[in-house]
Scaffold this motif. Sequence first.
Motif, PDB file in Angstrom:
ATOM      1  N   THR A 197      -0.304 -15.176   4.051  1.00 33.70           N
ATOM      2  CA  THR A 197       0.395 -14.747   2.834  1.00 33.70           C
ATOM      3  C   THR A 197      -0.163 -13.448   2.275  1.00 33.70           C
ATOM      4  O   THR A 197       0.068 -13.131   1.112  1.00 33.70           O
ATOM      5  CB  THR A 197       0.290 -15.838   1.752  1.00 33.70           C
ATOM      6  N   ILE A 198      -0.917 -12.675   3.082  1.00 32.77           N
ATOM      7  CA  ILE A 198      -1.532 -11.458   2.554  1.00 32.77           C
ATOM      8  C   ILE A 198      -0.472 -10.424   2.178  1.00 32.77           C
ATOM      9  O   ILE A 198      -0.665  -9.620   1.255  1.00 32.77           O
ATOM     10  CB  ILE A 198      -2.513 -10.869   3.580  1.00 32.77           C
ATOM     11  N   GLU A 199       0.677 -10.418   2.866  1.00 33.28           N
ATOM     12  CA  GLU A 199       1.717  -9.445   2.564  1.00 33.28           C
ATOM     13  C   GLU A 199       2.370  -9.691   1.215  1.00 33.28           C
ATOM     14  O   GLU A 199       3.081  -8.815   0.708  1.00 33.28           O
ATOM     15  CB  GLU A 199       2.778  -9.481   3.662  1.00 33.28           C
ATOM     16  N   LEU A 200       2.129 -10.857   0.632  1.00 38.13           N
ATOM     17  CA  LEU A 200       2.688 -11.155  -0.679  1.00 38.13           C
ATOM     18  C   LEU A 200       1.735 -10.807  -1.813  1.00 38.13           C
ATOM     19  O   LEU A 200       2.118 -10.875  -2.982  1.00 38.13           O
ATOM     20  CB  LEU A 200       3.055 -12.650  -0.768  1.00 38.13           C
ATOM     21  N   ASP A 201       0.513 -10.401  -1.488  1.00 37.93           N
ATOM     22  CA  ASP A 201      -0.478 -10.081  -2.506  1.00 37.93           C
ATOM     23  C   ASP A 201      -0.178  -8.717  -3.126  1.00 37.93           C
ATOM     24  O   ASP A 201       0.109  -7.743  -2.424  1.00 37.93           O
ATOM     25  CB  ASP A 201      -1.879 -10.083  -1.882  1.00 37.93           C
ATOM     26  N   ASP A 202      -0.246  -8.616  -4.466  1.00 39.08           N
ATOM     27  CA  ASP A 202       0.069  -7.368  -5.161  1.00 39.08           C
ATOM     28  C   ASP A 202      -0.933  -6.265  -4.825  1.00 39.08           C
ATOM     29  O   ASP A 202      -0.554  -5.104  -4.647  1.00 39.08           O
ATOM     30  CB  ASP A 202       0.111  -7.602  -6.679  1.00 39.08           C
ATOM     31  N   ASP A 203      -2.220  -6.604  -4.763  1.00 39.21           N
ATOM     32  CA  ASP A 203      -3.229  -5.602  -4.426  1.00 39.21           C
ATOM     33  C   ASP A 203      -3.022  -5.063  -3.022  1.00 39.21           C
ATOM     34  O   ASP A 203      -3.200  -3.872  -2.766  1.00 39.21           O
ATOM     35  CB  ASP A 203      -4.635  -6.208  -4.564  1.00 39.21           C
ATOM     36  N   PHE A 204      -2.651  -5.926  -2.102  1.00 39.57           N
ATOM     37  CA  PHE A 204      -2.412  -5.477  -0.735  1.00 39.57           C
ATOM     38  C   PHE A 204      -1.194  -4.564  -0.678  1.00 39.57           C
ATOM     39  O   PHE A 204      -1.186  -3.563   0.055  1.00 39.57           O
ATOM     40  CB  PHE A 204      -2.212  -6.689   0.178  1.00 39.57           C
ATOM     41  N   LYS A 205      -0.149  -4.871  -1.440  1.00 39.54           N
ATOM     42  CA  LYS A 205       1.032  -4.019  -1.468  1.00 39.54           C
ATOM     43  C   LYS A 205       0.690  -2.628  -2.001  1.00 39.54           C
ATOM     44  O   LYS A 205       1.153  -1.613  -1.464  1.00 39.54           O
ATOM     45  CB  LYS A 205       2.108  -4.666  -2.334  1.00 39.54           C
ATOM     46  N   ALA A 206      -0.132  -2.575  -3.066  1.00 40.07           N
ATOM     47  CA  ALA A 206      -0.521  -1.286  -3.626  1.00 40.07           C
ATOM     48  C   ALA A 206      -1.361  -0.492  -2.634  1.00 40.07           C
ATOM     49  O   ALA A 206      -1.226   0.728  -2.507  1.00 40.07           O
ATOM     50  CB  ALA A 206      -1.287  -1.497  -4.927  1.00 40.07           C
ATOM     51  N   PHE A 207      -2.245  -1.179  -1.924  1.00 37.05           N
ATOM     52  CA  PHE A 207      -3.082  -0.505  -0.929  1.00 37.05           C
ATOM     53  C   PHE A 207      -2.238   0.076   0.199  1.00 37.05           C
ATOM     54  O   PHE A 207      -2.451   1.209   0.636  1.00 37.05           O
ATOM     55  CB  PHE A 207      -4.101  -1.500  -0.363  1.00 37.05           C
ATOM     56  N   VAL A 208      -1.245  -0.675   0.673  1.00 34.77           N
ATOM     57  CA  VAL A 208      -0.384  -0.190   1.750  1.00 34.77           C
ATOM     58  C   VAL A 208       0.432   1.009   1.296  1.00 34.77           C
ATOM     59  O   VAL A 208       0.612   1.984   2.039  1.00 34.77           O
ATOM     60  CB  VAL A 208       0.533  -1.329   2.245  1.00 34.77           C
ATOM     61  N   ALA A 209       0.935   0.974   0.045  1.00 38.82           N
ATOM     62  CA  ALA A 209       1.718   2.096  -0.462  1.00 38.82           C
ATOM     63  C   ALA A 209       0.872   3.360  -0.570  1.00 38.82           C
ATOM     64  O   ALA A 209       1.318   4.463  -0.218  1.00 38.82           O
ATOM     65  CB  ALA A 209       2.308   1.734  -1.827  1.00 38.82           C
ATOM     66  N   GLU A 210      -0.365   3.231  -1.051  1.00 40.76           N
ATOM     67  CA  GLU A 210      -1.257   4.387  -1.156  1.00 40.76           C
ATOM     68  C   GLU A 210      -1.617   4.919   0.225  1.00 40.76           C
ATOM     69  O   GLU A 210      -1.689   6.137   0.437  1.00 40.76           O
ATOM     70  CB  GLU A 210      -2.523   3.974  -1.917  1.00 40.76           C
ATOM     71  N   LEU A 211      -1.836   4.034   1.169  1.00 43.90           N
ATOM     72  CA  LEU A 211      -2.156   4.455   2.531  1.00 43.90           C
ATOM     73  C   LEU A 211      -0.985   5.186   3.176  1.00 43.90           C
ATOM     74  O   LEU A 211      -1.168   6.168   3.903  1.00 43.90           O
ATOM     75  CB  LEU A 211      -2.535   3.232   3.361  1.00 43.90           C
ATOM     76  N   GLU A 212       0.222   4.756   2.883  1.00 46.15           N
ATOM     77  CA  GLU A 212       1.409   5.414   3.426  1.00 46.15           C
ATOM     78  C   GLU A 212       1.572   6.817   2.851  1.00 46.15           C
ATOM     79  O   GLU A 212       1.942   7.750   3.564  1.00 46.15           O
ATOM     80  CB  GLU A 212       2.650   4.561   3.117  1.00 46.15           C
ATOM     81  N   LYS A 213       1.239   6.992   1.580  1.00 48.80           N
ATOM     82  CA  LYS A 213       1.314   8.321   0.966  1.00 48.80           C
ATOM     83  C   LYS A 213       0.321   9.273   1.607  1.00 48.80           C
ATOM     84  O   LYS A 213       0.623  10.427   1.888  1.00 48.80           O
ATOM     85  CB  LYS A 213       1.049   8.218  -0.533  1.00 48.80           C
ATOM     86  N   GLU A 214      -0.909   8.791   1.832  1.00 51.11           N
ATOM     87  CA  GLU A 214      -1.919   9.647   2.451  1.00 51.11           C
ATOM     88  C   GLU A 214      -1.535  10.012   3.880  1.00 51.11           C
ATOM     89  O   GLU A 214      -1.809  11.119   4.341  1.00 51.11           O
ATOM     90  CB  GLU A 214      -3.275   8.936   2.435  1.00 51.11           C
ATOM     91  N   ARG A 215      -0.896   9.107   4.585  1.00 56.08           N
ATOM     92  CA  ARG A 215      -0.503   9.394   5.953  1.00 56.08           C
ATOM     93  C   ARG A 215       0.584  10.459   6.002  1.00 56.08           C
ATOM     94  O   ARG A 215       0.621  11.275   6.926  1.00 56.08           O
ATOM     95  CB  ARG A 215      -0.016   8.119   6.630  1.00 56.08           C
ATOM     96  N   ARG A 216       1.478  10.474   5.016  1.00 55.84           N
ATOM     97  CA  ARG A 216       2.527  11.495   4.964  1.00 55.84           C
ATOM     98  C   ARG A 216       2.046  12.788   4.331  1.00 55.84           C
ATOM     99  O   ARG A 216       2.795  13.753   4.280  1.00 55.84           O
ATOM    100  CB  ARG A 216       3.726  10.949   4.180  1.00 55.84           C
ATOM    101  N   GLY A 217       0.809  12.824   3.834  1.00 51.53           N
ATOM    102  CA  GLY A 217       0.274  14.025   3.221  1.00 51.53           C
ATOM    103  C   GLY A 217       0.768  14.270   1.818  1.00 51.53           C
ATOM    104  O   GLY A 217       0.736  15.405   1.322  1.00 51.53           O
ATOM    105  N   GLU A 218       1.252  13.254   1.153  1.00 51.86           N
ATOM    106  CA  GLU A 218       1.766  13.412  -0.196  1.00 51.86           C
ATOM    107  C   GLU A 218       0.622  13.346  -1.195  1.00 51.86           C
ATOM    108  O   GLU A 218      -0.289  12.541  -1.071  1.00 51.86           O
ATOM    109  CB  GLU A 218       2.783  12.317  -0.511  1.00 51.86           C
TER     110      GLU A 218
END
Length: 205
Positions: free
Chosen positions: A116-137
């Motif tokens: 159920t880690i994909e349902l955790d709010d902290d994990f969702k925020a971490f994934v979103a921030e990681l995606e931004k860094e990967r795109r160079g935003e």
Amino acid sequence: MAEPARKQKILVRHLPWNLTEDGFREAVQEHAGDVLAAAEWMHYEKGKLTRAKLVPSFAVIVFDSYESAKTLHEHFDGRSFSDNKGCTSLATVELAPNSRVPAAAAARDVPEEAGTIELDDDFKAFVAELEKERRGEKEAAPEQTLEEWIAEQKEGGGDNKPVAGALTNAVKESLWGYKKRPSEPAPAHKGGRGGKGAAPAPAAA
């Protein structure tokens, strides 16, 4: 004498090396009926034949009752097997030397949070921030607009202004022969003999 109530771990040995698990089940079904249906756990290991030795097949069975283990022993112990070469082996049914009973996979405790880690709010925020860094935003500062940032870069006040490094300064110092100061202009090049800055030669008489 009361029959033991604990689980019974049975070892069936001296089976033909080439007997498959399906063949073993069929042989048990023929001589002992549906006794394997009462087995809680079973492991079958097929044997092998090499030039050095012959390794018989064997089976380890765990019954949840003494009566099932007794039935298998009475009807299968001493069962004769013959292979295509005429070799005969007698099956042996006995208690396993190691009485430890393996835990069933269904009985293992699985935490409720597992998967159920994909349902955790902290994990969702971490994934979103990681995606931004990967795109160079990069998020722009709220007090500075994009137009202001572009104008600042054109004026040369941004962080991308070139700065001379230590190696560049060392090369200039070796060529000019002195260390240039910011407020002191570079000296004029002194011309050598016949050079650009040399005095004109007197005219011939």
